[in-house]
Scaffold this motif. Structure first.
Motif, PDB file in Angstrom:
ATOM      1  N   ALA A 137       0.935  -1.051  -0.139  1.00 40.98           N
ATOM      2  CA  ALA A 137       0.151   0.133   0.150  1.00 40.98           C
ATOM      3  C   ALA A 137       1.080   1.210   0.066  1.00 40.98           C
ATOM      4  O   ALA A 137       0.692   2.160  -0.850  1.00 40.98           O
ATOM      5  CB  ALA A 137      -0.836  -0.201   1.097  1.00 40.98           C
ATOM      6  N   ILE A 138       1.891   1.195   0.944  1.00 37.21           N
ATOM      7  CA  ILE A 138       2.806   2.322   0.902  1.00 37.21           C
ATOM      8  C   ILE A 138       3.484   2.775  -0.466  1.00 37.21           C
ATOM      9  O   ILE A 138       3.589   3.809  -0.712  1.00 37.21           O
ATOM     10  CB  ILE A 138       3.586   2.282   2.325  1.00 37.21           C
ATOM     11  N   GLU A 139       4.092   1.654  -0.968  1.00 36.12           N
ATOM     12  CA  GLU A 139       4.600   1.672  -2.171  1.00 36.12           C
ATOM     13  C   GLU A 139       3.715   2.366  -3.388  1.00 36.12           C
ATOM     14  O   GLU A 139       4.029   3.384  -4.194  1.00 36.12           O
ATOM     15  CB  GLU A 139       5.262   0.563  -2.754  1.00 36.12           C
ATOM     16  N   ASN A 140       2.450   1.965  -3.212  1.00 38.28           N
ATOM     17  CA  ASN A 140       1.466   2.615  -4.189  1.00 38.28           C
ATOM     18  C   ASN A 140       1.096   3.961  -3.862  1.00 38.28           C
ATOM     19  O   ASN A 140       1.104   4.655  -5.033  1.00 38.28           O
ATOM     20  CB  ASN A 140       0.119   1.722  -3.959  1.00 38.28           C
ATOM     21  N   ALA A 187      -2.286   0.271   9.402  1.00 36.86           N
ATOM     22  CA  ALA A 187      -2.188  -1.105   9.775  1.00 36.86           C
ATOM     23  C   ALA A 187      -1.993  -1.716   8.554  1.00 36.86           C
ATOM     24  O   ALA A 187      -1.322  -2.823   8.461  1.00 36.86           O
ATOM     25  CB  ALA A 187      -3.372  -1.567  10.644  1.00 36.86           C
ATOM     26  N   LYS A 188      -2.297  -1.188   7.433  1.00 36.10           N
ATOM     27  CA  LYS A 188      -2.139  -1.847   6.226  1.00 36.10           C
ATOM     28  C   LYS A 188      -0.964  -1.304   5.273  1.00 36.10           C
ATOM     29  O   LYS A 188      -0.753  -1.659   4.012  1.00 36.10           O
ATOM     30  CB  LYS A 188      -3.628  -1.663   5.292  1.00 36.10           C
ATOM     31  N   THR A 189       0.030  -0.665   5.977  1.00 39.06           N
ATOM     32  CA  THR A 189       0.993  -0.167   5.334  1.00 39.06           C
ATOM     33  C   THR A 189       1.869  -0.793   4.460  1.00 39.06           C
ATOM     34  O   THR A 189       2.175  -0.763   3.274  1.00 39.06           O
ATOM     35  CB  THR A 189       1.978   0.591   6.372  1.00 39.06           C
ATOM     36  N   ASN A 190       2.103  -2.175   4.956  1.00 38.10           N
ATOM     37  CA  ASN A 190       2.877  -3.060   4.246  1.00 38.10           C
ATOM     38  C   ASN A 190       2.276  -4.149   3.640  1.00 38.10           C
ATOM     39  O   ASN A 190       2.790  -5.286   3.316  1.00 38.10           O
ATOM     40  CB  ASN A 190       4.071  -3.737   5.169  1.00 38.10           C
ATOM     41  N   GLU A 191       0.999  -4.236   3.696  1.00 37.96           N
ATOM     42  CA  GLU A 191       0.089  -5.040   2.853  1.00 37.96           C
ATOM     43  C   GLU A 191       0.199  -4.863   1.457  1.00 37.96           C
ATOM     44  O   GLU A 191      -0.021  -3.869   0.819  1.00 37.96           O
ATOM     45  CB  GLU A 191      -1.252  -4.906   3.520  1.00 37.96           C
ATOM     46  N   ARG A 192       0.119  -5.921   0.699  1.00 38.37           N
ATOM     47  CA  ARG A 192       0.118  -5.792  -0.711  1.00 38.37           C
ATOM     48  C   ARG A 192      -1.415  -5.515  -1.094  1.00 38.37           C
ATOM     49  O   ARG A 192      -2.328  -6.286  -0.566  1.00 38.37           O
ATOM     50  CB  ARG A 192       0.345  -7.230  -1.240  1.00 38.37           C
ATOM     51  N   VAL A 193      -1.658  -4.442  -2.114  1.00 37.24           N
ATOM     52  CA  VAL A 193      -2.818  -4.154  -2.546  1.00 37.24           C
ATOM     53  C   VAL A 193      -3.965  -5.003  -2.925  1.00 37.24           C
ATOM     54  O   VAL A 193      -5.093  -4.665  -2.454  1.00 37.24           O
ATOM     55  CB  VAL A 193      -2.615  -2.752  -3.341  1.00 37.24           C
ATOM     56  N   GLN A 194      -3.474  -6.184  -3.328  1.00 37.88           N
ATOM     57  CA  GLN A 194      -4.665  -7.119  -3.795  1.00 37.88           C
ATOM     58  C   GLN A 194      -5.295  -7.871  -2.593  1.00 37.88           C
ATOM     59  O   GLN A 194      -6.304  -8.444  -2.753  1.00 37.88           O
ATOM     60  CB  GLN A 194      -4.018  -8.180  -4.754  1.00 37.88           C
ATOM     61  N   PHE A 195      -4.697  -7.501  -1.535  1.00 41.03           N
ATOM     62  CA  PHE A 195      -5.469  -8.104  -0.130  1.00 41.03           C
ATOM     63  C   PHE A 195      -6.364  -7.328   0.480  1.00 41.03           C
ATOM     64  O   PHE A 195      -6.573  -7.485   1.615  1.00 41.03           O
ATOM     65  CB  PHE A 195      -4.191  -8.754   0.715  1.00 41.03           C
ATOM     66  N   LEU A 196      -6.207  -6.021   0.023  1.00 41.25           N
ATOM     67  CA  LEU A 196      -6.930  -5.106   0.733  1.00 41.25           C
ATOM     68  C   LEU A 196      -8.594  -5.130   0.299  1.00 41.25           C
ATOM     69  O   LEU A 196      -8.898  -5.522  -0.748  1.00 41.25           O
ATOM     70  CB  LEU A 196      -6.716  -3.494   0.293  1.00 41.25           C
ATOM     71  N   SER A 197      -9.461  -4.647   1.230  1.00 43.04           N
ATOM     72  CA  SER A 197     -10.901  -4.744   0.973  1.00 43.04           C
ATOM     73  C   SER A 197     -11.332  -3.497  -0.047  1.00 43.04           C
ATOM     74  O   SER A 197     -10.196  -2.524   0.039  1.00 43.04           O
ATOM     75  CB  SER A 197     -11.487  -4.544   2.290  1.00 43.04           C
ATOM     76  N   GLY A 198     -12.196  -3.422  -0.514  1.00 42.51           N
ATOM     77  CA  GLY A 198     -12.636  -2.089  -1.431  1.00 42.51           C
ATOM     78  C   GLY A 198     -12.628  -0.882  -0.653  1.00 42.51           C
ATOM     79  O   GLY A 198     -11.963  -0.114  -1.431  1.00 42.51           O
ATOM     80  N   GLY A 199     -12.873  -0.678   0.468  1.00 41.06           N
ATOM     81  CA  GLY A 199     -12.854   0.386   1.219  1.00 41.06           C
ATOM     82  C   GLY A 199     -11.323   0.981   1.413  1.00 41.06           C
ATOM     83  O   GLY A 199     -11.055   2.132   1.139  1.00 41.06           O
ATOM     84  N   GLU A 200     -10.719  -0.108   1.892  1.00 42.16           N
ATOM     85  CA  GLU A 200      -9.230   0.256   2.096  1.00 42.16           C
ATOM     86  C   GLU A 200      -8.279   0.390   0.639  1.00 42.16           C
ATOM     87  O   GLU A 200      -7.683   1.409   0.889  1.00 42.16           O
ATOM     88  CB  GLU A 200      -8.365  -1.272   2.519  1.00 42.16           C
ATOM     89  N   ALA A 201      -8.857  -0.081  -0.323  1.00 38.16           N
ATOM     90  CA  ALA A 201      -8.232   0.036  -1.459  1.00 38.16           C
ATOM     91  C   ALA A 201      -8.308   1.312  -1.948  1.00 38.16           C
ATOM     92  O   ALA A 201      -7.702   2.170  -2.675  1.00 38.16           O
ATOM     93  CB  ALA A 201      -8.556  -0.965  -2.755  1.00 38.16           C
ATOM     94  N   GLN A 202      -9.699   2.118  -1.782  1.00 41.28           N
ATOM     95  CA  GLN A 202     -10.005   3.264  -2.127  1.00 41.28           C
ATOM     96  C   GLN A 202      -9.298   4.472  -1.408  1.00 41.28           C
ATOM     97  O   GLN A 202      -8.962   5.354  -1.955  1.00 41.28           O
ATOM     98  CB  GLN A 202     -11.556   3.343  -1.930  1.00 41.28           C
ATOM     99  N   ARG A 203      -9.217   4.194  -0.065  1.00 42.09           N
ATOM    100  CA  ARG A 203      -8.250   5.064   0.606  1.00 42.09           C
ATOM    101  C   ARG A 203      -7.079   5.238   0.352  1.00 42.09           C
ATOM    102  O   ARG A 203      -6.334   6.229   0.406  1.00 42.09           O
ATOM    103  CB  ARG A 203      -8.621   4.791   2.314  1.00 42.09           C
ATOM    104  N   VAL A 204      -6.313   3.963   0.044  1.00 42.12           N
ATOM    105  CA  VAL A 204      -5.040   4.160  -0.766  1.00 42.12           C
ATOM    106  C   VAL A 204      -4.951   4.892  -1.662  1.00 42.12           C
ATOM    107  O   VAL A 204      -3.969   5.943  -2.017  1.00 42.12           O
ATOM    108  CB  VAL A 204      -4.388   2.342  -0.839  1.00 42.12           C
TER     109      VAL A 204
END
Lengths: 377, 223
Positions: free
Chosen positions: B101-104, B134-151
């Motif tokens: 997420a952070i790299e994105n 909390a999702k800083t180092n999570e790969r974006v494909q594992f994020l929920s729709g809302g999390e992906a949007q906020r990223v």
């Protein structure tokens, strides 16, 4: 500074991009490394051997004179040494005794030589490590030979020649003059050839011509010719190696070209996103350039290091049968590490540059699309 | 202020499949306001949005960013303006899969040549702001729709742009997430940013936050 930070940031992204396709990129690096390893091994080994031969021959006499009978090398009358020594320009003339012996017991060829200063007595020999290995013998043992009259003669091994004493000493057996003449029934007035030294290197060819004139049944072999022959032989052998591996090379080129030049739909989409979020075409190309460099440079460096270890540390076990020695005995020796930077640069140019170019060109095509493409998909 | 004068955009010009996407659109978007481009699919909203955001050039017409005429600028300058002035939120989020997420979030700032540490700090700050640290180092494909949007929103803000452009941002979100999105837009609006959204979702265009709604149909601005 901003330029350096930009490169660092782009490289950072490139590396995490590469890690996303770990399996595919690892396979590519392995194959790429293997190709560089083979090419670099052939190159390093050929050069090291040439240099080794060059060092050995630097000590050799300027001219070796052989007697020819009906186009074949024949024993030379010792009296020829006196004739040659009177020719202007000739320094020293040294009659030599040497030959080959096939050992039917161990099915090996040995080179037998009478050195000028053989320090052991009659019935004693000094042998190379290869001979010791082939004949399963060691210092103090007896080694049997069949003389030219068919009778068995035994010699006592007084010394095993150290393996550092060059490539040629592996199959070497040194013995006294009397033993040599007895073993091969060589008359007292005959030798194998003459070693002729010429003080002035400019005069070598003139002296050789004079010798031919004085002794028409002889063949002077000039040292430079031997050097050239060695070079040609090693080049030819490395050529054989490359031909053997050319199939693998070609397969790699096709594989790498396919991998590097074709962009997947996913990669095209990513380039679109990068452009839409503010990357310039040149930034995308920069990223692809670093991607190509990361893969090709990693492979190049690993291939080269492995080749160095293979050639200079483990004595090139893969190429030994083709590259070294004429006889059945393969010398066990380590070539002196020697790297020709011009050749390394050539190898770098032939491997890293094409791959990096093949990576950059298709991404350049993809990177020139309008950034709004990503909005429309 | 962004001014559009007689903007016309034609795709595949001169070919049998020629398509006029935007026709004589003139519009003034004021700084610090929330503007919504409203209209059915194929009305030219997205095309106009990409022209405003310097992603595409108009076939004819002029665009001014403040007092500066930017229609005829070379690609390099347009890219620079796009990077520094606009933050984009796409319909499909368009995050790059496989990286964190952070790299994105940091991605649009890489070409600026900023110190990596500072950039990372800023990206962390944004993820914090949107409660997804909390999702800083999570790969974006594992994020929920809302999390992906906020990223995606954090990514749009990494270069601190004065204008946020969002194309159908709620198309793939449920009502709750759509409202959450509008709350974030409200926050950005209060920070003084200009917001331009293309949408035909009532949650967006009927929001109290919206200062102006521009209705489009068949490539034309109808009101």
């Amino acid at each position: 500074m901003a330029w350096i930070d930009k490169q660092r940031n782009v490289i950072d992204f490139t590396l995490s991009s590469l890690l996303r396709r770990k399996g595919k990129n690892a396979a590519l690096i392995i194959v790429y490394t293997a190709v560089v390893f083979v090419l670099a091994s052939v190159m390093l080994f050929t050069h090291a051997l040439k240099r080794e031969a060059d060092i050995i021959l630097r000590e050799a006499p300027e001219i070796v004179l052989q007697r020819m009978v009906a186009g074949r090398h024949d024993l030379m009358p010792v009296s020829y040494a006196t004739v040659v020594s009177h020719i202007t320009g000739v320094g020293e003339v040294r009659p030599r005794l040497w030959g080959y012996y096939y050992d039917p017991l161990f099915r090996a060829n040995y080179t037998l030589l009478v050195p000028d200063d053989f320090r052991y007595g009659e019935g004693d020999i000094a042998i190379g490590e290869g001979v010791a290995r082939a004949g399963v013998t060691s210092e103090g043992n007896i080694m049997p030979f069949f003389g030219s009259d068919g009778k068995l003669v035994s010699y006592r091994v007084k010394e095993i020649l150290p393996s550092e004493s060059e490539l040629i000493s592996s199959d070497l057996i040194m013995m006294g003059e009397a033993d040599f003449r007895t073993l091969f029934s060589i008359p007292q007035d005959r030798v194998t050839d003459l070693a002729v030294t010429v003080a002035n290197p400019q005069e070598v060819l003139t002296v050789a011509a004079k010798i031919r004139k004085e002794l028409p049944d002889t063949r002077p072999i000039v040292r430079e010719e031997i050097v050239r022959t060695y070079d040609a032989i090693f080049d030819w052998r490395s050529g054989i190696m490359l031909v053997i591996f050319s199939g693998a090379l070609l397969a790699f080129v096709i594989f790498a070209w396919d991998k590097a030049s074709g962009l997947s739909a996913e990669e095209k989409r990513e380039i679109g996103i990068l452009k839409a979020t503010g990357w310039e075409t040149s930034d995308v190309i920069l990223m692809k350039f670093w991607e190509g460099m990361a893969i090709s440079f990693t492979s190049f460096t690993s291939g080269l290091i492995l080749a160095y270890i293979h050639v200079f540390v483990s004595s090139a076990p893969l190429f030994e049968p083709v590259m070294k020695g004429w006889a059945v005995l393969y010398p066990e020796f380590r070539v002196v590490p020697f790297i020709n930077f011009y050749q390394i640069a050539t190898l770098l140019f032939l491997t890293v540059v094409p791959y990096t170019t093949a990576t950059v060109i298709p991404s350049w095509r993809a990177a020139t699309v309008d950034p709004d493409a990503v909005m429309r998909t | 202020m962004i001014t559009l004068e007689n903007i016309r955009k034609v795709f595949y010009q001169g070919r049998p499949n020629e398509q006029v996407a935007v026709l004589d659109a003139s519009l003034t978007i004021e700084d610090g306001k929330v503007t919504v481009l409203k209209g059915p699919s194929g009305s030219g909203k997205t095309t106009l949005l990409s022209i405003i955001g310097c992603m595409a050039r108009p076939t004819s017409g002029r665009i001014r960013l403040g007092e500066r005429e930017i229609t005829s600028l070379p690609e390099r300058f347009l890219t620079e303006i796009r990077r520094q002035t606009f933050g984009f939120i796409f319909q499909q989020f368009n995050l790059i899969r496989g990286i964190t997420a952070i790299e994105n979030v940091m991605l649009p700032a890489y070409p600026n040549g900023e110190k990596y540490g500072l950039l990372k700090q800023r990206a962390k700050g944004l993820l914090d702001l949107f409660n997804i640290s909390a999702k800083t180092n999570e790969r974006v494909q594992f994020l929920s729709g809302g999390e992906a949007q906020r990223v995606a929103i954090a990514r749009a803000l990494i270069n601190d742009p004065s204008v946020i452009i969002a194309d159908e941002p709620t198309a793939h979100l449920d009502t709750k997430l759509s409202q959450e999105f509008m709350e974030i837009m409200d926050r950005l609006h209060r920070e003084g940013r200009t917001i331009i959204i293309a949408s035909h979702d009532p949650i967006v265009y009927a929001s109290a936050l919206v200062d102006r709604t521009v209705e489009m149909r068949d490539g034309k601005i109808v009101s």
